[in-house]
Scaffold this motif. Structure first.
Motif, short mmCIF file in Angstrom:
data_model
loop_
_atom_site.label_atom_id
_atom_site.label_comp_id
_atom_site.label_asym_id
_atom_site.label_seq_id
_atom_site.Cartn_x
_atom_site.Cartn_y
_atom_site.Cartn_z
N ILE A 47 4.01 9.78 -9.85
CA ILE A 47 3.35 9.99 -11.13
C ILE A 47 2.82 11.41 -11.18
O ILE A 47 2.91 12.10 -12.20
CB ILE A 47 2.23 8.95 -11.34
N GLY A 48 2.33 11.88 -10.04
CA GLY A 48 1.84 13.26 -9.95
C GLY A 48 2.93 14.27 -10.26
O GLY A 48 2.76 15.14 -11.11
N THR A 108 3.87 1.56 -1.01
CA THR A 108 4.52 1.70 -2.31
C THR A 108 3.56 2.30 -3.33
O THR A 108 3.94 3.15 -4.13
CB THR A 108 4.99 0.31 -2.81
N ALA A 109 2.30 1.86 -3.28
CA ALA A 109 1.31 2.37 -4.23
C ALA A 109 1.12 3.87 -4.04
O ALA A 109 1.07 4.63 -5.01
CB ALA A 109 -0.01 1.63 -4.06
N ILE A 110 1.04 4.31 -2.78
CA ILE A 110 0.88 5.74 -2.51
C ILE A 110 2.09 6.51 -3.02
O ILE A 110 1.98 7.53 -3.69
CB ILE A 110 0.70 5.98 -0.99
N GLN A 162 0.83 -1.20 0.00
CA GLN A 162 0.00 0.00 0.00
C GLN A 162 0.87 1.26 0.00
O GLN A 162 0.62 2.19 -0.75
CB GLN A 162 -0.89 0.03 1.24
N SER A 165 4.20 5.64 -5.40
CA SER A 165 4.26 5.73 -6.87
C SER A 165 3.22 6.70 -7.38
O SER A 165 3.46 7.40 -8.36
CB SER A 165 4.04 4.37 -7.56
N GLY A 166 2.07 6.76 -6.70
CA GLY A 166 1.04 7.71 -7.10
C GLY A 166 1.56 9.14 -7.03
O GLY A 166 1.38 9.93 -7.95
N LEU A 167 2.25 9.41 -5.94
CA LEU A 167 2.83 10.73 -5.72
C LEU A 167 3.84 11.07 -6.82
O LEU A 167 3.85 12.16 -7.39
CB LEU A 167 3.54 10.71 -4.38
#
Lengths: 401, 229
Positions: free
Chosen positions: A280-281, A272-274, A270, A276-278
């Motif tokens: 990508i932003g 890691t997902a947050i 989880q 990577s989301g950041l």
């Protein structure tokens, strides 16, 4: 035919305005560089965490007593040494059981006095944790049964007492008013995030229970599951044994809990997902800023080259040929920015791995992906200027001053 | 046989809210192999006429036949195709691509015509030899004299065998000797059967043509054929 002419023209035009082109691509460079560096650093850090966790954990379950949750009155039955013994006696799964009793005590040697974590365990405790002895010996099962006052030191304890572990072997120390003999010291293990085994002193389980803490309640029971069983199967067996020991009737809740380390894996996923989301932003924003810069410079370029466009049209260039030429120029500019970014990002990532002593793994899909994405940015932001160029009236464009 | 047949063409512009009648009904024909000069003062409609005959623009009214094909109704890419195949442009300030060699400049129309690279090279080399630049093919425009640059531009205009060679003040940026050399090149091409339209405001240059059309206020003021061959 027109395609290779367009690529040549694009490269020529970028070369002719080299400084301007490079400045234009800076945001694209920053965008791709940060993606590459962060993806690389992220995956290496992940790998480092995985390595330190799998040391202990992949096949280890921990059993804890339940804590009362809020106002809900759960029968707070403790876990005891006899629970651990029941697990040891159950031979359905050939597991290794390591009960652990833990508290803080003051430790005195000579004039030095420190407060220290004390763990009471059996010989299996060291096996399950994978700790190794540096000098002296582990305590034995017999030491445990005889409730001998012997202790094994974590590698830092000697230094904390202003001496060395070696010097302490065979010496007596005072722990909470009880005298213990030091029989061994561990190799340095390093912190695992929750506690540092190097700062702890280890004593036999029954000694700790009877002589030091005065309780047979244990803090946790670790169960190492052999490879032939899954952690899930082992959990079911532990539940069966402990429900029987604790006299829990059908339909009643467990008064203990079993931690599966895969929960931590899920948490990590989880996080890691947050993360990577950041990323990508951030990458998205800088690539968009870069794209707008490219669009701006392409508009300037179209104006500067109005007469060239007029000439090309007079010589028979179709609207599509002009469109293609300028789109290719924008895409080329962005791809060059992307490639420079990949080089910068990889170098940054490489430096970090050198300093952190991590493994350098080039995130190949990230490299290809970010270069392609840069190209798409060029395509998207290049279309409008290119359309403007293609729509120019040749007669007017030829006369443009 | 008429290469160009222009029938009563007009061209109106809107300049702000003002309607400008640049051409007010022009009719003439140009035969295959003619060497013709179009003259007129600035504001006469000469440039507008040139743009229409050169297929860079369409007339408001009237018809224009090029090689018996009506082109006055064509637009955009269709006109681009006509310009590519039928018309070779020579401009006052050469309009060469500065970063390309003479050869690359001459190959440009062939690229848009879709020839393969071997054919492009072959035709471009042939044409550059024809204008006397076989030894300077790989030079960039900045390494060539004005006269040489204009020869490159003429080679570029001729390379796709156009029906018409269209020259807009071709000697305007050249000294008189070089200008004379370029005019001599036009005469040679004319003798080989090339149709040439020359836009100029210099009487001396116009005098070298077989026929002079004089435009004033959007109309043909005079159309004089000379017997000089």
């Amino acid at each position: 035919m027109i395609l290779d002419e367009s690529i040549t023209t694009a490269l020529d035009s970028i070369k002719a305005n080299l400084l301007r082109s490079l400045l234009t691509t800076i945001a694209i460079v920053i965008g791709t560089a940060s993606v590459i560096a962060m993806v690389g650093i992220g995956s290496s850090a992940q790998r480092a965490i995985d390595d330190s966790i799998t040391n202990v954990s992949a096949r280890t379950l921990s059993v804890y007593p339940s804590r009362g949750r809020g106002s809900q009155k759960i029968n707070s039955t403790p876990l005891t040494i006899s629970d651990a013994d029941a697990l040891i006696e159950d031979n359905e799964i050939n597991w290794r059981v390591s009960p652990e009793i833990r508290s803080s005590k003051s430790l005195k040697y000579g004039n030095e006095s420190i407060t220290i974590s004390v763990i009471g365990g059996r010989k299996t405790y060291f096996d399950v944790q994978g700790y190794e002895i540096e000098t002296g010996n582990f305590f034995t099962e017999r030491d445990d049964l005889a409730r001998k006052r012997v202790a094994v030191l974590g590698s830092n304890v000697g230094t904390e007492l202003k001496t060395s572990s070696k010097m302490l072997i065979g010496k007596e120390v005072d722990m909470g008013g009880v005298t213990f003999k030091i029989i061994g010291a561990l190799k340095p293990e390093g912190a695992t995030g929750w506690s540092n085994p190097d700062d702890i002193i280890y004593v036999p389980l029954l000694t700790a229970s009877d002589r030091l803490f005065g309780r047979d309640r244990v803090d946790s029971i670790r169960v190492e599951v052999p490879n032939t069983y899954t952690p899930e199967e082992a959990m079911i067996s532990i539940e069966r044994v402990l429900r029987r020991e604790h006299d829990i009737g059908p339909g009643e809740e467990n008064n203990f809990r079993i931690n599966d380390w895969s929960q931590f894996t899920d948490l990590r996923k989880q996080a890691t997902a947050i993360f990577s989301g950041l990323l990508i932003g951030i990458a998205g924003i800088s690539l968009m800023v870069g794209g707008i810069g490219v669009m701006n410079i392409m508009l300037v370029s179209v104006t500067e080259r109005t007469r060239e466009i007029g000439l090309r049209k007079a010589l028979g260039a179709t609207q599509n040929a002009i469109l293609l030429q300028f789109i290719i120029e924008a895409v080329t500019l962005c791809i060059i920015g992307g490639i420079i970014g990949v080089i910068f990002g990889s170098s940054l990532y490489f430096l970090v791995t050198v300093f952190q002593d991590w493994v350098f793994t080039i995130p190949f899909s990230a490299i290809i992906g970010s270069v392609i994405f840069s190209g798409c940015v060029g395509l998207f932001f290049g279309i409008w200027p290119a359309k403007k160029a293609a729509a120019l009236d040749p007669a007017v464009a030829l006369r443009f001053e | 046989m008429n290469v160009i047949k222009v029938n009563n063409i007009t061209k109106h512009y809107l300049l702000g809210s003002q309607k400008v009648e640049a051409l007010r009904g022009v009719t003439f024909g140009i035969r295959q192999g003619e060497f013709i000069a179009i003259m007129g003062p600035s504001g006469s409609g000469k440039s507008t006429l040139m743009n229409i005959i050169g297929c860079l623009d369409s007339p408001t009214n009237g018809t224009y036949h090029l090689n018996n094909k009506e082109v006055s109704t064509l637009e955009g890419d269709e006109l681009a195709g006509i310009r590519n195949r039928e018309i070779g442009f020579v401009f006052q300030n050469f309009h060469l691509l500065a970063r390309n060699s003479a050869l690359d400049n001459v190959m440009l129309p062939l690229k848009y015509a879709g020839f393969n690279r071997d054919d492009q090279l072959k035709k471009a080399r042939e044409t550059l030899s024809k204008v006397g630049l076989e030894s300077r093919m790989n030079h960039q425009p900045s390494e060539l004299s004005g006269g040489q640059q204009q020869r490159v531009a003429i080679a570029r205009a001729l390379v796709n065998n156009p029906s018409i060679l269209f020259a807009d003040e071709p000697t305007g940026n050249l000294d008189s000797q070089t200008g004379h050399d370029v005019m001599q090149l036009f005469h040679n091409l004319h003798q080989q059967g090339q149709t040439i339209i020359l836009i100029t405001h210099e009487n001396e240059i116009a005098a070298e043509a077989q026929r002079v059309i004089y435009i004033k206020d959007g109309l043909i003021e005079s159309d004089i054929k000379k017997d000089k061959v």
